[in-house]
Each structure stands twice: as C-alpha cells, then as structure tokens.
Design an enzyme around this catalytic site. Structure first.
Site, PDB file in Angstrom:
ATOM      1  N   THR A  53       0.833  -1.198   0.000  1.00 39.83           N
ATOM      2  CA  THR A  53       0.000   0.000   0.000  1.00 39.83           C
ATOM      3  C   THR A  53       0.869   1.249   0.000  1.00 39.83           C
ATOM      4  OG1 THR A  53      -1.593  -1.256   1.315  1.00 39.83           O
ATOM      5  CG2 THR A  53      -1.977   1.103   1.119  1.00 39.83           C
ATOM      6  N   TYR A 141       5.440 -11.723   4.969  1.00 46.05           N
ATOM      7  CA  TYR A 141       4.353 -11.202   4.143  1.00 46.05           C
ATOM      8  C   TYR A 141       3.976 -12.265   3.118  1.00 46.05           C
ATOM      9  CZ  TYR A 141       1.882  -7.561   1.395  1.00 46.05           C
ATOM     10  OH  TYR A 141       0.951  -6.813   0.724  1.00 46.05           O
ATOM     11  N   LYS A 168       1.699 -11.962   7.812  1.00 45.76           N
ATOM     12  CA  LYS A 168       0.566 -11.226   7.252  1.00 45.76           C
ATOM     13  C   LYS A 168       0.041 -12.043   6.093  1.00 45.76           C
ATOM     14  CE  LYS A 168      -0.724  -7.099   4.635  1.00 45.76           C
ATOM     15  NZ  LYS A 168      -0.230  -5.899   3.914  1.00 45.76           N
ATOM     16  N   ILE A 210      -3.422  -6.255   9.706  1.00 42.26           N
ATOM     17  CA  ILE A 210      -2.774  -5.196   8.938  1.00 42.26           C
ATOM     18  C   ILE A 210      -3.732  -4.815   7.823  1.00 42.26           C
ATOM     19  CG2 ILE A 210      -0.782  -4.572   7.531  1.00 42.26           C
ATOM     20  CD1 ILE A 210       0.855  -6.580   9.104  1.00 42.26           C
TER      21      ILE A 210
END
Length: 301
Positions: A53, A141, A168, A210
């Site tokens: 992001t 991630y 995540k 998250i």
C-alpha cells in the site's frame, strides 16, 4: 536504537500510504505527518510503512529509509512500527532491515523476492540473514499472487525457526489461514491482510490485523476491532462490518494503492497521487467510492 524487550503487536495496524509531493518527485514529510496524526487520533494501534500500500516498489532505497525514519519520528512512541524491507536482492533487504533497527522500529516485514520466486530453502536463508543482521523479529508477508511463492501451512509455520514471529496473510486462502490460526498458532501468529476477510480474522482471534483501508476509514476500523476483540460483541461487529464490507470489496476490484489513496483524498488529505505509471482512480470510480463512504456514514471533504 534497538528494543530490549519483546514487542507485542495488537489491534489495527495500518498498512501506511506514502504521500508524495504534487509532482511525485519526493516524499512529502508534512503530508505524512498529518496522515500519521490522523491515524493515531482515530485510535489506530500501529503502523506498517513501506509495504504494498506504501508503493515500496516505486521508492528508491534512500526513500525507503527516509520513510521509515519519518514514520518513527512522527509516530513519537504512540504505537509499534513494522517496516517493510522486502526486496528482490538479499543485500538490499538486509541493508534496509539493519537501517530500520537503527531507526527504532519494532519489527520488519519481509515479502519474498518477487518476479522470480525463490525456493523454500532460499527463503529460509534470506529470513535468517535478515534476523541475524537486524536482531529484529520478522513478520512474513504471505502474498503468493505478487511473490509467485505459495507455501504450505506447515512451511509457513516452519519459518518460526528463522526469526519469523508473525505472518501477514494476503493470500485470500481462508481454509489455509484457518489452519494456521488454530493449528499452528503456538508457532507463528497470524495477521489477516486480505480486506474482505478482516471480520473473520478479528473474530477468529487474530491479535492484530494489517489493513490498508484503515488509511481512510480508521474510525470504522477501530470501531470494528473494539466490538469484536475488546467487547466480544458479535452482533455489533456484524453491524459495523455490514458498512465496511462494500468498501473492502471495492478496494479489491481496483488497483489497491490507487483506491486507498483515492479514499484518503476523499477524506480531505492530499496524497500527491501515485507514481507513474499508476494514478488515482478515475472520476467515475471516485464517485462510486464516495457513495460507499457516505452510505457507511463516513465524513468526506
């Protein structure tokens, strides 16, 4: 500066945008500060700069370091910071992780090298080197669509042997996510990172999530967390999620960073747009997002 006590991550952790100057040539520090202040004023619990992001793939190495330094400065101890340090090059990932540790973050987030997926053994070696060099815990991630690397639940849990404390999950694979939460939870802690599964992640007992949408609906994000995780009020959580879900669905139907930054602009904060070749959403989609926000009773400017 390095942490001497283990960090505990809990609550809504915003996958932070990177505001640019109007010409896109540099990070806009004033805009970043205003955005971070708004996040914590709304009750957000922590920040994750330098992730997807945050458009990390469009930033130079020096800009990524600058972003981390500014985030630490403007957060001023109000919450934990997890710095994204993923790279296609081991040397750069390690350099960024060491810098992040010196800057004062609490953990680092590592996406596997993308374009050419690594093997599981190569991934373990990379994560171990990052952990040993930075002395920081790692958040893995898991985003197979971008990294090209799909791991089994057992393999993800096994990353706990090389410094990974959390992961995540941006796979969208709810069954695997469920197995990791309930079967491997003692090895590695799950954090949902797939917008339309946020309700489930919190209800399933994730200690933190998250969330990119929190950039522009931080109040609703915190309200959902408080209803489900703090008050254990499933009925109220469902009511809040009924307003949020159409927004998350919208985000997943567009370029994610563009949609999130468009949302931030609709809330009255300038972002400098995205770096080319990307751009904010076209007017027709801006109008659509605006209607969704108004339907969710979110104030726009």
């Amino acid at each position: 500066m390095t942490r001497t006590t283990p960090v505990q991550l809990t609550g809504i952790l915003t996958a932070l945008i990177t505001p640019f100057t109007d010409d896109g040539s540099s990070i806009d520090a004033a805009r970043l500060k205003a955005h971070i202040d708004r996040q914590f004023d709304a009750g957000i619990h922590g920040l994750v700069p330098g992730g997807s992001t945050g458009e990390f793939t469009t930033l130079t190495t020096e800009e990524r370091k600058q972003l981390v330094e500014l985030t630490v400065k403007y957060t001023a101890g109000r919450g934990p910071i997890i710095a994204g340090v993923g790279s296609t090059k081991s040397a750069e990932a390690i350099e960024l992780a060491v810098h992040a540790a010196q800057a004062g973050v609490d953990a680092v987030m590592v996406v596997p090298p993308f374009y050419d997926p690594v093997s599981y053994e190569q991934l373990q070696e990379l994560l171990s080197e990052i952990h040993q060099a930075s002395k920081l815990p790692i958040l893995y991630y898991n985003i197979p669509a971008a990294s090209g690397l799909t791991l089994s639940t057992e393999q993800i849990a096994g990353l706990s042997n090389v410094g990974v404390k959390w992961f995540k999950d941006t796979s969208g694979n709810a069954p695997d996510f469920t197995e990791l939460v309930f079967h491997y939870g003692n090895q590695i802690k799950a954090m949902n990172g797939w917008d339309t599964l946020t309700f489930y992640g919190i209800a399933a007992g994730n200690e933190a999530v998250i969330w990119g949408a929190a950039n522009f609906i931080p109040e609703l994000a915190v309200e959902l967390w408080n209803a489900l995780a703090v008050k254990n009020d499933l009925r109220r959580g469902r009511e809040i999620w009924a307003n949020i879900w159409p927004i998350t669905k919208f985000l997943e139907c567009h370029n994610y960073s563009a949609a999130v930054k468009t949302g931030v602009e609709l809330r009255g904060l300038k972002t400098g747009g995205l770096r080319k070749p990307f751009a904010l959403l076209k007017e027709e989609h801006q109008v659509e997002l605006q209607k969704l926000l108004l339907s969710a009773q979110v104030k726009i400017n």
